[in-house]
Design an enzyme around this catalytic site. Structure first.
Site, mmCIF file in Angstrom:
data_model
loop_
_atom_site.group_PDB
_atom_site.id
_atom_site.type_symbol
_atom_site.label_atom_id
_atom_site.label_comp_id
_atom_site.label_asym_id
_atom_site.label_seq_id
_atom_site.Cartn_x
_atom_site.Cartn_y
_atom_site.Cartn_z
ATOM 1 N N SER A 11 0.838 -1.192 0.000
ATOM 2 C CA SER A 11 0.000 0.000 0.000
ATOM 3 C C SER A 11 0.874 1.242 0.000
ATOM 4 O O SER A 11 2.047 1.221 0.402
ATOM 5 C CB SER A 11 -0.913 0.013 1.231
ATOM 6 O OG SER A 11 -0.154 0.257 2.405
ATOM 7 N N LYS A 81 0.199 -1.601 15.298
ATOM 8 C CA LYS A 81 -1.178 -2.009 15.587
ATOM 9 C C LYS A 81 -1.567 -3.291 14.850
ATOM 10 O O LYS A 81 -2.560 -3.926 15.207
ATOM 11 C CB LYS A 81 -2.167 -0.886 15.246
ATOM 12 C CG LYS A 81 -2.306 -0.558 13.777
ATOM 13 C CD LYS A 81 -3.271 0.598 13.595
ATOM 14 C CE LYS A 81 -3.420 0.985 12.124
ATOM 15 N NZ LYS A 81 -3.993 -0.092 11.311
ATOM 16 N N ASP A 82 -0.801 -3.670 13.832
ATOM 17 C CA ASP A 82 -1.081 -4.907 13.104
ATOM 18 C C ASP A 82 -0.417 -6.128 13.732
ATOM 19 O O ASP A 82 -0.685 -7.258 13.313
ATOM 20 C CB ASP A 82 -0.592 -4.798 11.644
ATOM 21 C CG ASP A 82 -1.367 -3.776 10.838
ATOM 22 O OD1 ASP A 82 -2.537 -3.519 11.175
ATOM 23 O OD2 ASP A 82 -0.799 -3.227 9.877
ATOM 24 N N THR A 125 -16.120 2.766 8.892
ATOM 25 C CA THR A 125 -14.886 2.366 9.551
ATOM 26 C C THR A 125 -14.639 0.884 9.305
ATOM 27 O O THR A 125 -15.580 0.103 9.205
ATOM 28 C CB THR A 125 -14.915 2.628 11.065
ATOM 29 O OG1 THR A 125 -13.725 2.073 11.660
ATOM 30 C CG2 THR A 125 -16.121 2.000 11.734
ATOM 31 N N LEU A 128 -13.756 -2.827 14.237
ATOM 32 C CA LEU A 128 -14.755 -3.161 15.244
ATOM 33 C C LEU A 128 -14.551 -2.292 16.488
ATOM 34 O O LEU A 128 -15.507 -1.855 17.126
ATOM 35 C CB LEU A 128 -14.615 -4.647 15.609
ATOM 36 C CG LEU A 128 -15.823 -5.362 16.210
ATOM 37 C CD1 LEU A 128 -16.986 -5.385 15.241
ATOM 38 C CD2 LEU A 128 -15.434 -6.793 16.590
ATOM 39 N N ARG A 129 -13.288 -2.045 16.831
ATOM 40 C CA ARG A 129 -12.961 -1.217 17.990
ATOM 41 C C ARG A 129 -13.540 0.187 17.838
ATOM 42 O O ARG A 129 -14.164 0.725 18.758
ATOM 43 C CB ARG A 129 -11.425 -1.137 18.134
ATOM 44 C CG ARG A 129 -10.938 -0.113 19.163
ATOM 45 C CD ARG A 129 -9.427 0.102 19.057
ATOM 46 N NE ARG A 129 -9.015 0.604 17.747
ATOM 47 C CZ ARG A 129 -9.066 1.871 17.387
ATOM 48 N NH1 ARG A 129 -9.530 2.793 18.218
ATOM 49 N NH2 ARG A 129 -8.662 2.238 16.183
ATOM 50 N N ARG A 130 -13.321 0.787 16.670
ATOM 51 C CA ARG A 130 -13.841 2.134 16.449
ATOM 52 C C ARG A 130 -15.365 2.127 16.442
ATOM 53 O O ARG A 130 -16.009 2.969 17.070
ATOM 54 C CB ARG A 130 -13.326 2.690 15.118
ATOM 55 C CG ARG A 130 -11.850 3.008 15.120
ATOM 56 C CD ARG A 130 -11.370 3.441 13.736
ATOM 57 N NE ARG A 130 -9.938 3.715 13.733
ATOM 58 C CZ ARG A 130 -9.117 3.389 12.745
ATOM 59 N NH1 ARG A 130 -9.585 2.778 11.665
ATOM 60 N NH2 ARG A 130 -7.828 3.674 12.822
ATOM 61 N N ARG A 147 -13.570 -1.094 4.086
ATOM 62 C CA ARG A 147 -12.236 -1.673 3.950
ATOM 63 C C ARG A 147 -11.473 -0.945 2.851
ATOM 64 O O ARG A 147 -12.028 -0.189 2.076
ATOM 65 C CB ARG A 147 -12.336 -3.168 3.579
ATOM 66 C CG ARG A 147 -12.890 -4.086 4.663
ATOM 67 C CD ARG A 147 -11.929 -4.279 5.817
ATOM 68 N NE ARG A 147 -10.575 -4.579 5.382
ATOM 69 C CZ ARG A 147 -10.144 -5.785 4.980
ATOM 70 N NH1 ARG A 147 -10.976 -6.805 4.949
ATOM 71 N NH2 ARG A 147 -8.892 -5.975 4.627
ATOM 72 N N GLY A 148 -10.167 -1.218 2.774
ATOM 73 C CA GLY A 148 -9.334 -0.639 1.725
ATOM 74 C C GLY A 148 -8.258 0.256 2.297
ATOM 75 O O GLY A 148 -8.221 0.551 3.488
ATOM 76 N N ASN A 149 -7.349 0.686 1.430
ATOM 77 C CA ASN A 149 -6.286 1.588 1.831
ATOM 78 C C ASN A 149 -6.854 2.969 2.153
ATOM 79 O O ASN A 149 -8.017 3.264 1.868
ATOM 80 C CB ASN A 149 -5.239 1.691 0.723
ATOM 81 C CG ASN A 149 -4.587 0.348 0.444
ATOM 82 O OD1 ASN A 149 -4.409 -0.464 1.348
ATOM 83 N ND2 ASN A 149 -4.252 0.109 -0.822
ATOM 84 N N THR A 152 -8.450 4.755 -0.718
ATOM 85 C CA THR A 152 -9.715 4.109 -1.090
ATOM 86 C C THR A 152 -10.831 4.540 -0.152
ATOM 87 O O THR A 152 -11.944 4.865 -0.584
ATOM 88 C CB THR A 152 -9.570 2.572 -1.040
ATOM 89 O OG1 THR A 152 -8.540 2.173 -1.935
ATOM 90 C CG2 THR A 152 -10.872 1.885 -1.418
ATOM 91 N N ARG A 153 -10.537 4.570 1.150
ATOM 92 C CA ARG A 153 -11.564 4.940 2.123
ATOM 93 C C ARG A 153 -11.940 6.413 2.000
ATOM 94 O O ARG A 153 -13.110 6.776 2.158
ATOM 95 C CB ARG A 153 -11.088 4.603 3.540
ATOM 96 C CG ARG A 153 -11.156 3.102 3.819
ATOM 97 C CD ARG A 153 -10.749 2.786 5.233
ATOM 98 N NE ARG A 153 -9.387 2.259 5.292
ATOM 99 C CZ ARG A 153 -8.742 1.985 6.417
ATOM 100 N NH1 ARG A 153 -9.326 2.221 7.584
ATOM 101 N NH2 ARG A 153 -7.526 1.493 6.400
ATOM 102 N N CYS A 240 -9.409 -9.911 16.355
ATOM 103 C CA CYS A 240 -10.243 -8.936 15.643
ATOM 104 C C CYS A 240 -11.729 -9.077 15.947
ATOM 105 O O CYS A 240 -12.531 -8.266 15.500
ATOM 106 C CB CYS A 240 -10.037 -9.089 14.133
ATOM 107 S SG CYS A 240 -8.388 -8.650 13.563
#
Length: 305
Positions: A11, A81-82, A125, A128-130, A147-149, A152-153, A240
Site C-alpha cells: 500500500s 497495531k497490526d 470504519t 470493530l474497535r472504532r 475496507r481498503g487503503n 480508497t476509504r 479482531c
C-alpha cells in the site's frame, strides 16, 4: 557495503513508512544498500468482508514474517497495531519508532464534528474497535463497514453516501493528508488500537548485525508504553472479533495505561486504567481488572461464535 532487503506491504502508506525507515538507516549507515520487497498479506487480499469476519491473528503480517523466517528478506517494517501479541519463534521487534499521534480522526463530508453529526449519520470504519466506541458515544449512528487503503476509504466517503469516516491520525500524517481531518477524537471517545501510531521493525533474533543497525531507530519511551499495551493484549488474548483498545504514555519514569474491552454493538464498554514503573506489570494488572469486571465473558462469547 552491505545489501539489505526490507519486506513491506504494497500500500502507499506501507511504502511511505518503509521509505522513511530506510532513509533513517541510510542517515546512520551511509554504506547500506536497501532494496524493498513488497509482499501481499491475507488482509490485503480479502477486502470484501470486515476484518472481524476474516478471522485469525496477524492478518497483515504473517506472510511477511514467513519471508523473514525463510531468509527472503532481512528485516520488515510493520504498523505496530497490526502485530499480534505473540511473536513467532526466531523473530523479534528490534526497534519501535517514535510514535505519531495515536488518536483516531473523524473526516466528515460537511465539516461536522463528531457530536454535530446529524441524527442517524452513516459513519464508515474498518474497525470493530472504532465502531463499538462510536456507537457507545452516539447510539443513533449507523456504522458502515469500510475496507481498503487510506486513499480508497477517502474516496468512498464521497462515493458511498457516507456522512463521515474514521481513520488513524498517524497514517494520514505520514501521507501528508492530515489537513483532511475534521476532528481528532479524544481518548475519552475512542481509545486507540494497541500500538497505533508507531512502527515496529522486525528481524531474525539471531541476526546480530541487523539488530545493531535497527536498534539505532528505537525510541525508548514509545517502546515502554507500547510494551504495556501489548502485554494487556496478550493477557486478554484478543483478536479482531472483540473491540479492544489500549493507550499508554511513558512520563517521568511512569507508564500510564488505559484499556478497554467492549461489546461490538457498543452496549457495554469496560474501561480500566493503571500506572507504574514496570510496563509489563501495568499491562497485566489492567488486563486482569478488565477480565474481572466482565471482559472475560465478552471474550468467551466471541470465541463461541
Amino acid at each position: 557495503m552491505r545489501r539489505l532487503i526490507v519486506g513491506t506491504r504494497k500500500s502507499a502508506l506501507a511504502l511511505t513508512q518503509t521509505g522513511w525507515v530506510c532513509e533513517q538507516l541510510h542517515a546512520r549507515f551511509p554504506t547500506l544498500e536497501i532494496e524493498s520487497k513488497t509482499i501481499v498479506t491475507k488482509g490485503d487480499r480479502i477486502l470484501d468482508v470486515t476484518l472481524s469476519k476474516v478471522g485469525g491473528k496477524g492478518l497483515f503480517v504473517k506472510e511477511i514474517e514467513q519471508a523473514l523466517l525463510n531468509g527472503e528478506i532481512d528485516f520488515a517494517v510493520h504498523s505496530m497495531k497490526d502485530m499480534p501479541a505473540e511473536m513467532p519463534e526466531g523473530l523479534m521487534i528490534s526497534a519501535v519508532t517514535e510514535r505519531e499521534d495515536p488518536r483516531d480522526v473523524l473526516i466528515s463530508k460537511n465539516g461536522h464534528r463528531f457530536h454535530e453529526l446529524p441524527q442517524g449519520a452513516r459513519v464508515g470504519t474498518s474497525s470493530l474497535r472504532r465502531g463499538a466506541q462510536l456507537k457507545a458515544a452516539r447510539p443513533d449512528l449507523e456504522i458502515v463497514p469500510l475496507r481498503g487503503n487510506i486513499d480508497t476509504r477517502l474516496r468512498k466517503l464521497e462515493e458511498e453516501n457516507l456522512d463521515a469516516i474514521v481513520l488513524a491520525a498517524a497514517g494520514l500524517a505520514r501521507m501528508g493528508w492530515l489537513d483532511r481531518a475534521t476532528e481528532r477524537l479524544s481518548i475519552d471517545i475512542c481509545v486507540p488500537a494497541v500500538g497505533q501510531g508507531a512502527l515496529g521493525i522486525q528481524c531474525r533474533s539471531n541476526d546480530e548485525e541487523m539488530r545493531e543497525f535497527l536498534k539505532t531507530l528505537d525510541h525508548e519511551a514509545t517502546r515502554l508504553a507500547i510494551t504495556a499495551e501489548r502485554v494487556l493484549l496478550g493477557v486478554l488474548n484478543g483478536g479482531c472479533q472483540v473491540p479492544i483498545g489500549a493507550y499508554a504514555e511513558y512520563v517521568d519514569g511512569q507508564v500510564r495505561l488505559t484499556g478497554f474491552v467492549g461489546r461490538p454493538d457498543g452496549s457495554l464498554m469496560i474501561k480500566e486504567a493503571g500506572e507504574g514503573s514496570d510496563p509489563v506489570k501495568v499491562g497485566r494488572d489492567v488486563a486482569l481488572r478488565l477480565l474481572e469486571r466482565g471482559a472475560r465473558e465478552i471474550l468467551a462469547s466471541a470465541r463461541e461464535v
